[in-house]
Design a protein around this motif. Sequence first.
Motif: not given
Length: 308
Positions: A90-99, A271-289
């Motif tokens: 379910y952690e989408t930006s992990g997949v698409h960030g890697a790609l 290390t393990t990254t943890e992005v918060y995609p549900d933040s009102p301050r973040a977009t899917p692109k920002e999470c991938n970036d």
Amino acid sequence: MTQSTPYPIGTPGTPWGPAEVEAWRATQQKQRSYTDEVVKAIDPLRASFDVEEYGSVDYAGEHYPFFALRTRHWDDALPVMVVTGGVHGYETSGVHGALQFLREHANDYTGRANVLVVPCVSPWAYERIHRWNFDAIDPNRNFRDGSPAAESAALVRLLAPLADNVLMHIDLHETTDTDESEFRPALAARDGKDYEPGEVPDGFYLVDDADKPQPAFQKAVIEAVAKVTHIAPADANGEIIGSPEVAHGVIEYALKSLGLCAGITPARYCTTTEVYPDSPRATPKECNDAQVAAVRAAIDYALAHPAG
């Protein structure tokens, strides 16, 4: 405080058996396509990377191959940098960030490092936007020999021959609102325990290895990501998801003993990254970036400090 409404599967206080796992599995519906969103995104990269099918699973008549992409001109004299995503589907930006890292930056390290990227460790869970695999097992507590999770066992086998040469391993994750609304309640129900509500941190953070911490490495990654997205603050207790904040945006777990992905090899830097995609301050692109910025900073730091 415990959960007032019981989880809809199982009997409170009683761990699940096969019937409950089957009932849970029946609720899991395919919501997106691993083939369309991941495998087809890998295909154009075959011109630049060696693509390996390192294992597969068959769940209820559905076949899911596992893919790893490697530096084309692999040099055993160079350090290995491992990037993993999609351990939790379910952690989408992990997949698409890697790609995205593969498309835009991985070849920048040709001649300086061997890069190995596994963009989606758990394809069945990716399609169902879930944390667990088909057997209601969390792969990220089971990266060890003899693992009951096929996804984990396959990755352990893939990395075993490289273990002594891996200098850095970064595992790309997210912490989402559904951690509290679904996944932690389901975990408590599955294990016959009470659900204790927690707090979802708003922002990016890292998990260092408590057994061999590398604070300067973590700091370098945090500083790079802070240019892309906001870093999670500690809560009123000085903690992030129940663990003490040891530095700005950094907590520690014993990665290997907990069976976590970033602890598979004896890499100096992990290390393990943890992005918060549900933040009102973040977009899917920002999470991938943010994931890409973390990967680049991690590799850059490891190359600049190979001896620690």
